[in-house]
Write an enzyme that holds these catalytic residues in place. Structure first.
Site, PDB file in Angstrom:
ATOM      1  N   ASN A 150      -3.045 -12.776  15.995  1.00 10.64           N
ATOM      2  CA  ASN A 150      -3.929 -11.611  16.089  1.00 10.64           C
ATOM      3  C   ASN A 150      -4.595 -11.624  17.453  1.00 10.64           C
ATOM      4  O   ASN A 150      -4.936 -12.693  17.963  1.00 10.64           O
ATOM      5  CB  ASN A 150      -4.999 -11.668  14.981  1.00 10.64           C
ATOM      6  CG  ASN A 150      -5.639 -10.304  14.726  1.00 10.64           C
ATOM      7  OD1 ASN A 150      -6.109  -9.645  15.644  1.00 10.64           O
ATOM      8  ND2 ASN A 150      -5.655  -9.902  13.468  1.00 10.64           N
ATOM      9  N   CYS A 171       3.494  19.535  -9.387  1.00 12.19           N
ATOM     10  CA  CYS A 171       4.509  18.666  -9.972  1.00 12.19           C
ATOM     11  C   CYS A 171       5.362  19.463 -10.964  1.00 12.19           C
ATOM     12  O   CYS A 171       4.824  20.122 -11.860  1.00 12.19           O
ATOM     13  CB  CYS A 171       3.796  17.516 -10.684  1.00 12.19           C
ATOM     14  SG  CYS A 171       4.866  16.532 -11.730  1.00 12.19           S
ATOM     15  N   HIS A 184       0.809  -1.225   0.000  1.00 14.53           N
ATOM     16  CA  HIS A 184       0.000   0.000   0.000  1.00 14.53           C
ATOM     17  C   HIS A 184       0.840   1.271   0.000  1.00 14.53           C
ATOM     18  O   HIS A 184       0.360   2.336   0.356  1.00 14.53           O
ATOM     19  CB  HIS A 184      -0.973  -0.012   1.193  1.00 14.53           C
ATOM     20  CG  HIS A 184      -2.007  -1.090   1.096  1.00 14.53           C
ATOM     21  ND1 HIS A 184      -2.730  -1.562   2.175  1.00 14.53           N
ATOM     22  CD2 HIS A 184      -2.448  -1.806   0.018  1.00 14.53           C
ATOM     23  CE1 HIS A 184      -3.561  -2.507   1.778  1.00 14.53           C
ATOM     24  NE2 HIS A 184      -3.413  -2.686   0.474  1.00 14.53           N
ATOM     25  N   CYS A 190       0.766  12.373 -12.976  1.00 17.72           N
ATOM     26  CA  CYS A 190       1.739  11.587 -13.758  1.00 17.72           C
ATOM     27  C   CYS A 190       2.541  10.617 -12.897  1.00 17.72           C
ATOM     28  O   CYS A 190       3.397   9.902 -13.419  1.00 17.72           O
ATOM     29  CB  CYS A 190       2.666  12.506 -14.549  1.00 17.72           C
ATOM     30  SG  CYS A 190       3.910  13.321 -13.544  1.00 17.72           S
ATOM     31  N   CYS A 249       3.127  12.628  -7.847  1.00 18.00           N
ATOM     32  CA  CYS A 249       2.182  13.506  -8.541  1.00 18.00           C
ATOM     33  C   CYS A 249       0.869  12.766  -8.765  1.00 18.00           C
ATOM     34  O   CYS A 249       0.842  11.604  -9.149  1.00 18.00           O
ATOM     35  CB  CYS A 249       2.785  13.945  -9.873  1.00 18.00           C
ATOM     36  SG  CYS A 249       1.605  14.783 -10.937  1.00 18.00           S
TER      37      CYS A 249
HETATM   38  C1  BJW Z   1      -3.030  -7.047  16.687  1.00 17.82           C
HETATM   39  C2  BJW Z   1      -2.422  -6.301  17.687  1.00 17.82           C
HETATM   40  C3  BJW Z   1      -1.275  -6.870  18.223  1.00 17.82           C
HETATM   41  C4  BJW Z   1      -4.091  -5.171  17.083  1.00 17.82           C
HETATM   42  N1  BJW Z   1      -0.832  -8.041  17.768  1.00 17.82           N
HETATM   43  N2  BJW Z   1      -2.590  -8.220  16.277  1.00 17.82           N
HETATM   44  C5  BJW Z   1     -16.559  -4.329  -1.987  1.00 17.82           C
HETATM   45  C6  BJW Z   1     -17.068  -3.031  -1.957  1.00 17.82           C
HETATM   46  C7  BJW Z   1     -16.261  -1.916  -2.162  1.00 17.82           C
HETATM   47  C8  BJW Z   1     -14.915  -2.062  -2.430  1.00 17.82           C
HETATM   48  C9  BJW Z   1     -14.418  -3.331  -2.437  1.00 17.82           C
HETATM   49  C10 BJW Z   1     -15.224  -4.449  -2.237  1.00 17.82           C
HETATM   50  N3  BJW Z   1     -14.425  -5.559  -2.320  1.00 17.82           N
HETATM   51  C11 BJW Z   1     -13.187  -5.166  -2.557  1.00 17.82           C
HETATM   52  C12 BJW Z   1     -13.159  -3.818  -2.641  1.00 17.82           C
HETATM   53  C13 BJW Z   1     -11.996  -3.015  -2.915  1.00 17.82           C
HETATM   54  C14 BJW Z   1     -11.264  -2.477  -1.683  1.00 17.82           C
HETATM   55  C15 BJW Z   1     -11.546  -3.304  -0.432  1.00 17.82           C
HETATM   56  O1  BJW Z   1     -10.932  -4.302  -0.177  1.00 17.82           O
HETATM   57  N4  BJW Z   1     -12.461  -2.834   0.431  1.00 17.82           N
HETATM   58  C16 BJW Z   1     -12.805  -3.574   1.645  1.00 17.82           C
HETATM   59  C17 BJW Z   1     -12.953  -2.594   2.806  1.00 17.82           C
HETATM   60  C18 BJW Z   1     -14.030  -4.392   1.379  1.00 17.82           C
HETATM   61  N5  BJW Z   1      -9.878  -2.554  -2.040  1.00 17.82           N
HETATM   62  C19 BJW Z   1      -9.307  -1.616  -2.780  1.00 17.82           C
HETATM   63  O2  BJW Z   1      -9.909  -0.627  -3.156  1.00 17.82           O
HETATM   64  C20 BJW Z   1      -7.871  -1.865  -3.176  1.00 17.82           C
HETATM   65  N6  BJW Z   1      -7.757  -1.713  -4.582  1.00 17.82           N
HETATM   66  C21 BJW Z   1      -8.384  -2.555  -5.428  1.00 17.82           C
HETATM   67  O3  BJW Z   1      -9.010  -3.515  -5.025  1.00 17.82           O
HETATM   68  O4  BJW Z   1      -8.239  -2.217  -6.761  1.00 17.82           O
HETATM   69  C22 BJW Z   1      -9.097  -2.891  -7.681  1.00 17.82           C
HETATM   70  C23 BJW Z   1     -10.483  -2.267  -7.560  1.00 17.82           C
HETATM   71  C24 BJW Z   1     -10.640  -0.960  -7.922  1.00 17.82           C
HETATM   72  C25 BJW Z   1     -11.916  -0.378  -7.821  1.00 17.82           C
HETATM   73  C26 BJW Z   1     -12.998  -1.112  -7.308  1.00 17.82           C
HETATM   74  C27 BJW Z   1     -12.807  -2.436  -6.916  1.00 17.82           C
HETATM   75  C28 BJW Z   1     -11.546  -3.024  -7.065  1.00 17.82           C
HETATM   76  C29 BJW Z   1      -6.963  -0.845  -2.520  1.00 17.82           C
HETATM   77  C30 BJW Z   1      -6.948  -0.975  -1.037  1.00 17.82           C
HETATM   78  C31 BJW Z   1      -6.075   0.117  -0.442  1.00 17.82           C
HETATM   79  C32 BJW Z   1      -6.142   0.125   1.090  1.00 17.82           C
HETATM   80  N7  BJW Z   1      -5.560   1.325   1.553  1.00 17.82           N
HETATM   81  C33 BJW Z   1      -5.424   1.524   3.006  1.00 17.82           C
HETATM   82  C34 BJW Z   1      -4.872   2.947   3.234  1.00 17.82           C
HETATM   83  C35 BJW Z   1      -3.395   3.023   2.849  1.00 17.82           C
HETATM   84  C36 BJW Z   1      -2.863   4.399   2.951  1.00 17.82           C
HETATM   85  C37 BJW Z   1      -2.923   4.965   4.339  1.00 17.82           C
HETATM   86  O5  BJW Z   1      -2.449   4.339   5.305  1.00 17.82           O
HETATM   87  O6  BJW Z   1      -3.446   6.060   4.478  1.00 17.82           O
HETATM   88  O7  BJW Z   1      -4.538   0.534   3.553  1.00 17.82           O
HETATM   89  S1  BJW Z   1      -6.923   1.274   3.926  1.00 17.82           S
HETATM   90  C38 BJW Z   1      -6.167   0.510   5.316  1.00 17.82           C
HETATM   91  O8  BJW Z   1      -6.601  -0.860   5.426  1.00 17.82           O
HETATM   92  C39 BJW Z   1      -4.673   0.464   4.985  1.00 17.82           C
HETATM   93  C40 BJW Z   1      -4.292  -0.879   5.507  1.00 17.82           C
HETATM   94  O9  BJW Z   1      -3.087  -1.308   4.921  1.00 17.82           O
HETATM   95  C41 BJW Z   1      -5.484  -1.705   5.142  1.00 17.82           C
HETATM   96  C42 BJW Z   1      -5.600  -3.000   5.932  1.00 17.82           C
HETATM   97  O10 BJW Z   1      -5.800  -2.750   7.282  1.00 17.82           O
HETATM   98  P1  BJW Z   1      -5.131  -3.709   8.349  1.00 17.82           P
HETATM   99  O11 BJW Z   1      -3.677  -3.610   8.288  1.00 17.82           O
HETATM  100  O12 BJW Z   1      -5.719  -5.055   8.263  1.00 17.82           O
HETATM  101  O13 BJW Z   1      -5.553  -2.965   9.715  1.00 17.82           O
HETATM  102  P2  BJW Z   1      -6.862  -3.142  10.592  1.00 17.82           P
HETATM  103  O14 BJW Z   1      -6.929  -1.964  11.503  1.00 17.82           O
HETATM  104  O15 BJW Z   1      -8.048  -3.409   9.772  1.00 17.82           O
HETATM  105  O16 BJW Z   1      -6.586  -4.449  11.459  1.00 17.82           O
HETATM  106  C43 BJW Z   1      -5.599  -4.489  12.480  1.00 17.82           C
HETATM  107  C44 BJW Z   1      -5.616  -5.885  13.074  1.00 17.82           C
HETATM  108  O17 BJW Z   1      -4.560  -5.981  14.018  1.00 17.82           O
HETATM  109  C45 BJW Z   1      -6.912  -6.229  13.819  1.00 17.82           C
HETATM  110  O18 BJW Z   1      -7.386  -7.484  13.367  1.00 17.82           O
HETATM  111  C46 BJW Z   1      -6.482  -6.301  15.281  1.00 17.82           C
HETATM  112  O19 BJW Z   1      -7.209  -7.273  16.008  1.00 17.82           O
HETATM  113  C47 BJW Z   1      -5.035  -6.680  15.160  1.00 17.82           C
HETATM  114  N8  BJW Z   1      -4.179  -6.275  16.249  1.00 17.82           N
HETATM  115  N9  BJW Z   1      -3.187  -5.140  17.851  1.00 17.82           N
HETATM  116  C48 BJW Z   1      -1.552  -8.690  16.782  1.00 17.82           C
HETATM  117  N10 BJW Z   1      -0.627  -6.222  19.197  1.00 17.82           N
HETATM  118 ZN    ZN Z   2       3.130  15.194 -12.682  1.00 17.25          ZN
END
Ligand code: BJW
Ligand code: ZN
Length: 244
Positions: free
Chosen positions: A211, A145, A116, A127, A124
């Site tokens: 987790n 840019c 990510h 581009c 940019c």
């Molecule tokens: C512990 C702990 C400890 C705590 N020890 N454990 C249906 C509807 C609408 C959209 C979609 C859909 N199906 C799929 C999509 C597309 C979408 C998606 O998946 N959405 C879902 C919400 C359903 N995905 C995308 O859009 C991706 N692109 C894509 O699919 O392109 C093709 C496409 C395009 C257009 C339409 C459809 C498809 C891109 C995803 C980009 C995610 N970006 C982010 C932000 C990054 C930038 C930033 O940081 O600002 O990435 S969102 C955020 O979530 C971030 C993370 O990397 C990501 C995952 O989160 P993560 O790491 O799992 O964190 P948490 O908080 O959810 O979980 C933490 C865990 O830790 C918990 O379980 C705790 O219990 C545990 N924990 N302490 C061990 N000590």
């Molecule tokens: Zn540019």
């Protein structure tokens, strides 16, 4: 459970680790979802999108600047350091992270697949040309840019954006070749990252989840470790080092 996991892991050659926000929680970086999660009062779905940036780039930049500052003040935790050691334990080791916080690199991990992007980098909007990351971006005067005049944005992957094609391909390739896959500190709901452990399991890997909460992945894993990653991973690594 620890002994069983060590027994299984010691016979594996290709290990893939997928990390999410939970691995950095013990460093003081808030997770995205859950009780202790959420970046303040914001939901990532509301700010980590192109729509949000187009509607109000100032607010999005304020959010990223706030997070950059918070992240700049934290340090890797024992979970990050244990993963560094895992590189030397397995014949073949791949670290895939969804995190943008750079803590794996700071800890010393070498080959990191950042799905990510990286919060400390800029690019940019139009581009994708990289923009110097040592420059502070003022939300009031978002730089243009030098190549095309487009607005500068953080180099991270927002919802609705495609992940870098080579990056996600490599992540799937490694996952399908793994004989051991660890899903650590991720809610496993954001695609396509959430499909990587499923792909590994489909390809016969032993799947281990670490987790503090159950996730949608828990029902299919071989071992579920309900412990903070910063506590479990050092014990796992110590156990594996004794055998080698
Ligand atoms: C512990 C702990 C400890 C705590 N020890 N454990 C249906 C509807 C609408 C959209 C979609 C859909 N199906 C799929 C999509 C597309 C979408 C998606 O998946 N959405 C879902 C919400 C359903 N995905 C995308 O859009 C991706 N692109 C894509 O699919 O392109 C093709 C496409 C395009 C257009 C339409 C459809 C498809 C891109 C995803 C980009 C995610 N970006 C982010 C932000 C990054 C930038 C930033 O940081 O600002 O990435 S969102 C955020 O979530 C971030 C993370 O990397 C990501 C995952 O989160 P993560 O790491 O799992 O964190 P948490 O908080 O959810 O979980 C933490 C865990 O830790 C918990 O379980 C705790 O219990 C545990 N924990 N302490 C061990 N000590
Ligand atoms: Zn540019």
């Amino acid at each position: 459970m620890l002994d069983q996991v060590i027994k299984v892991a010691r016979d594996c050659e290709r290990c893939v680790v997928l990390t999410g926000a939970g691995i950095s929680a013990e460093s003081g970086v808030p997770t995205f979802r859950g009780k202790e999660g959420l970046w303040g009062k914001f939901r990532p779905e509301e700010l980590a999108t192109m729509e949000a940036f187009m509607a109000n780039p100032q607010i999005v930049w304020e959010w990223y600047n706030w997070r950059r500052e918070l992240i700049s003040e934290v340090k890797p935790n024992p979970g990050h350091y244990a993963i560094v050691e895992m590189e030397n334990i397995f014949d073949h080791f791949t670290l895939i992270t969804q995190n943008v916080d750079d803590l794996h690199r700071i800890a010393g991990s070498k080959n990191i697949i950042e799905l990510h992007g990286n919060i400390n980098k800029n690019k940019c909007l139009k581009c994708s040309e990289p923009f110097p990351d040592d420059q502070i971006i003022s939300p009031d005067v978002i730089p243009a840019c030098p190549k095309c005049g487009g607005q500068i944005r953080p180099d991270v992957v927002w919802f609705g954006e495609m992940l870098n094609a080579d990056t996600i391909q490599k992540a799937f390739d490694e996952s399908s070749k793994a004989d051991l896959f660890l899903s650590i500190g991720t809610s496993a709901i954001v695609q396509p990252a959430a499909s990587l452990p499923v792909e590994a399991k489909r390809s016969q890997a032993t799947l281990i989840e670490i987790n503090v909460n159950n996730t949608s992945l828990t029902s299919i894993v071989d071992f579920f470790i309900a412990e903070p990653s910063g506590e479990f991973l050092p014990k796992l690594v110590e156990g594996l080092k004794k055998i080698i």
